[in-house]
Design a protein around this motif. Structure first.
Motif, short mmCIF file in Angstrom:
data_model
loop_
_atom_site.label_atom_id
_atom_site.label_comp_id
_atom_site.label_asym_id
_atom_site.label_seq_id
_atom_site.Cartn_x
_atom_site.Cartn_y
_atom_site.Cartn_z
N GLY A 140 2.87 -0.47 16.27
CA GLY A 140 2.11 -1.51 17.57
C GLY A 140 0.77 -1.11 17.24
N ASP A 141 0.07 -2.10 18.12
CA ASP A 141 -1.42 -2.11 18.48
C ASP A 141 -2.10 -2.35 16.97
OD1 ASP A 141 -1.92 -1.57 21.14
OD2 ASP A 141 -1.00 0.38 20.81
N VAL A 142 -1.54 -3.11 16.26
CA VAL A 142 -2.24 -3.56 14.86
C VAL A 142 -2.17 -2.24 13.75
CG1 VAL A 142 -3.90 -5.22 13.47
CG2 VAL A 142 -3.52 -5.27 16.33
N GLY A 143 -1.15 -1.41 13.86
CA GLY A 143 -1.27 -0.16 13.07
C GLY A 143 -1.87 1.13 13.58
N CYS A 144 -2.24 0.73 15.00
CA CYS A 144 -2.95 2.27 15.56
C CYS A 144 -1.69 3.04 16.46
CB CYS A 144 -4.08 1.59 16.48
SG CYS A 144 -5.29 1.11 15.70
N THR A 145 -0.66 2.57 16.56
CA THR A 145 0.34 3.34 17.31
C THR A 145 1.75 3.18 16.63
OG1 THR A 145 -0.66 2.61 19.56
CG2 THR A 145 1.88 3.22 19.50
N LEU A 200 -10.75 -1.75 15.25
CA LEU A 200 -9.86 -0.76 14.78
C LEU A 200 -10.43 0.36 14.31
CD1 LEU A 200 -7.00 -2.98 13.08
CD2 LEU A 200 -7.11 -2.25 15.65
N PRO A 201 -9.89 1.65 14.31
CA PRO A 201 -10.62 2.78 13.57
C PRO A 201 -10.62 2.29 12.05
CG PRO A 201 -9.00 3.57 14.89
CD PRO A 201 -8.81 2.07 14.87
N ALA A 202 -11.84 2.63 11.49
CA ALA A 202 -11.98 2.07 10.05
C ALA A 202 -10.66 2.71 9.15
CB ALA A 202 -13.34 2.58 9.36
N GLY A 203 -10.24 1.87 8.43
CA GLY A 203 -9.10 2.12 7.60
C GLY A 203 -7.81 2.23 8.13
N VAL A 204 -7.56 1.94 9.43
CA VAL A 204 -6.27 1.86 9.98
C VAL A 204 -5.86 0.48 10.19
CG1 VAL A 204 -5.23 2.51 12.25
CG2 VAL A 204 -6.81 4.04 11.12
N ASN A 205 -4.57 -0.02 9.95
CA ASN A 205 -4.18 -1.19 9.95
C ASN A 205 -2.74 -1.25 9.78
OD1 ASN A 205 -3.76 -1.34 7.12
ND2 ASN A 205 -6.06 -1.50 6.69
N LYS A 206 -2.10 -2.42 9.70
CA LYS A 206 -0.62 -2.55 9.69
C LYS A 206 -0.21 -1.81 8.40
CE LYS A 206 0.41 -6.29 12.59
NZ LYS A 206 1.36 -7.84 12.61
N GLY A 207 -0.95 -2.31 7.20
CA GLY A 207 -0.46 -1.74 5.92
C GLY A 207 -0.51 -0.30 5.64
N MET A 254 -0.34 -5.52 5.39
CA MET A 254 1.02 -5.03 5.01
C MET A 254 1.22 -5.85 3.54
SD MET A 254 3.68 -5.48 8.19
CE MET A 254 3.69 -7.37 8.22
N PHE A 255 0.75 -7.14 3.39
CA PHE A 255 1.07 -7.77 2.07
C PHE A 255 0.02 -7.02 0.97
CE2 PHE A 255 1.94 -11.74 4.66
CZ PHE A 255 3.24 -11.35 4.86
N GLU A 256 -0.95 -6.56 1.40
CA GLU A 256 -1.74 -6.00 0.23
C GLU A 256 -1.55 -4.47 -0.12
OE1 GLU A 256 -6.16 -8.01 1.24
OE2 GLU A 256 -5.48 -6.14 2.29
N THR A 257 -0.41 -4.03 0.50
CA THR A 257 0.06 -2.85 -0.07
C THR A 257 0.79 -2.71 -1.30
OG1 THR A 257 2.20 -3.02 1.15
CG2 THR A 257 0.66 -1.75 2.54
N GLY A 258 1.14 -4.14 -1.75
CA GLY A 258 2.05 -4.19 -2.99
C GLY A 258 3.49 -4.07 -2.58
N LEU A 259 3.93 -3.99 -1.68
CA LEU A 259 5.25 -4.03 -1.08
C LEU A 259 5.85 -5.69 -1.18
CD1 LEU A 259 5.16 -1.66 2.06
CD2 LEU A 259 6.25 -0.93 -0.14
N ALA A 260 7.09 -5.50 -1.26
CA ALA A 260 7.49 -7.13 -1.11
C ALA A 260 7.27 -7.61 0.31
CB ALA A 260 9.16 -7.03 -1.21
N GLY A 261 6.74 -8.86 0.16
CA GLY A 261 6.18 -9.46 1.30
C GLY A 261 6.89 -11.06 1.57
N VAL A 262 7.04 -11.37 2.73
CA VAL A 262 7.24 -12.58 2.99
C VAL A 262 6.31 -13.18 4.00
CG1 VAL A 262 9.28 -14.19 3.85
CG2 VAL A 262 9.74 -11.81 2.80
N MET A 263 5.70 -14.33 3.51
CA MET A 263 4.80 -14.92 4.60
C MET A 263 5.72 -16.15 4.89
SD MET A 263 1.00 -17.07 3.89
CE MET A 263 1.83 -18.14 2.70
N VAL A 264 5.97 -16.22 6.11
CA VAL A 264 6.80 -17.07 6.75
C VAL A 264 6.34 -18.54 6.71
CG1 VAL A 264 8.25 -15.78 8.05
CG2 VAL A 264 6.42 -16.87 9.13
#
Length: 249
Positions: free
Chosen positions: A65-70, A154-161, A190-200
Motif C-alpha cells: 500500500g501507500d505506493v510501495g511504502c507499506t 515518497l522516501p527516495a528509491g521507494v515505490n511499488k516496484g 512495477m513495469f520497470e522491474t522487468g517482471l511481466a506487466g499488463v497495462m490495462v
C-alpha cells in the motif's frame, strides 16, 4: 503471483467481468498468490473490502500500500515489520523538513490520508510550480505524479516496484511466475522491474507513452479485470483461465 493495482485495474472494467474475475481469484486462491499493489492506505483498503464483499472482492494474500511504502498481511491488514522498518528509517525526519515547503507550494492540497511513510496531495497542473516541485527531491524524496492529479511524496528509491522486488526476495518467489497489472504512472515502477506487466486498456495516456520501450509490458486492449485476463493469457497462464474463454474489446 498476481500483483494488481486497485483503482482502474482490479476495480476497473465491466461489472460482470469484475464479478467473474473476483470469483476466479477466490476459486484459485490455493494456486494464485494475489497481492494488492496500490496507492491506497490500509484504512481505505479495509473499507473497500467491506463495501465490495457483496460484489465478490476477497482479501488478497498480501498488500503493498501507500505506493510501495507499506506492506501488510492481506487478511489482518497488519504491517509486516521486516518490510516496513527499512522504509521507516528512510522516512525519519523528512516530514518535518518537507511539510513547510509543500504548504508554501502553489497548486497542491493535502489529502486526508493518515500514513507514517509518505505525504499525499491533490495537484492542479496549471497552478503548480514544477521547478519547485522537482527541487524538493534534493531533500531525499521522490515526487510522483499520477493520473495528472495526485502527488505522492515518497522516501527516495521507494515505490511499488522496489518494494515488490524486495518482497519477492523475502518470499523466495521465482520472478518468472509473477504478473503485474496497472493503469497509471504510479504503476510504472512495477513495469520497470522487468517482471511481466499488463497495462490495462483504460490506462492513462502518460503511462502509455512511458511503457512503449518496455518489452515485458503487454498493452491490453480490454479494460480493468478483462485486461488482466487478457494479459495473463498473453504471458502463458491461460491454463489457469478455463472459466474465461475470451475477453471483450
Amino acid at each position: 503471483m498476481l500483483v494488481t493495482d486497485l483503482d482502474g485495474t482490479l476495480l476497473g472494467g465491466d461489472p460482470l467481468w469484475r464479478r467473474a474475475f473476483y470469483r476466479w481469484l477466490v476459486e484459485r486462491r490455493e494456486r494464485v498468490l494475489h497481492i494488492f499493489c496500490t496507492g491506497r492506505q490500509l484504512s481505505s483498503i479495509a473499507s473497500l473490502l467491506i463495501d465490495d464483499a457483496a460484489f465478490g472482492l476477497a482479501h488478497p494474500h498480501l498488500v503493498i500500500g501507500d505506493v510501495g511504502c507499506t506492506v501488510a498481511c492481506g487478511i489482518s491488514l497488519k504491517t509486516v515489520p521486516g518490510m516496513v522498518d527499512p522504509i521507516d528509517a528512510r522516512w525519519k525526519g523528512l516530514p518535518e523538513r518537507l511539510l513547510p515547503l509543500l504548504e508554501a507550494l502553489p497548486g497542491v492540497a493535502s489529502q486526508p490520508i493518515s500514513t507514517e511513510r509518505r505525504l499525499a496531495y491533490t495537484l492542479d497542473g496549471e497552478a503548480i510550480d514544477w521547478q519547485r516541485l522537482v527541487a524538493l527531491e534534493a531533500h531525499g524524496v521522490d515526487c510522483l505524479v499520477s493520473d495528472n492529479r495526485y502527488l505522492d511524496v515518497l522516501p527516495a528509491g521507494v515505490n511499488k516496484g522496489s518494494t515488490l522486488l524486495t518482497l519477492l526476495q523475502w518470499l523466495e518467489i521465482d520472478p518468472e511466475r509473477v504478473v503485474t497489472a496497472g493503469d497509471t504512472l504510479n504503476d510504472l515502477a512495477m513495469f520497470e522491474t522487468g517482471l511481466a506487466g499488463v497495462m490495462v486498456g483504460n490506462a492513462e495516456q502518460a503511462l502509455r507513452e512511458k511503457v512503449s520501450c518496455l518489452p515485458r509490458t503487454y498493452r491490453a486492449r480490454a479494460e480493468g479485470c478483462a485486461g488482466i485476463v487478457e494479459g495473463l493469457r498473453h504471458f502463458g497462464f491461460g491454463h489457469l483461465l478455463d472459466d474465461f474463454p475470451g475477453f471483450p474489446l
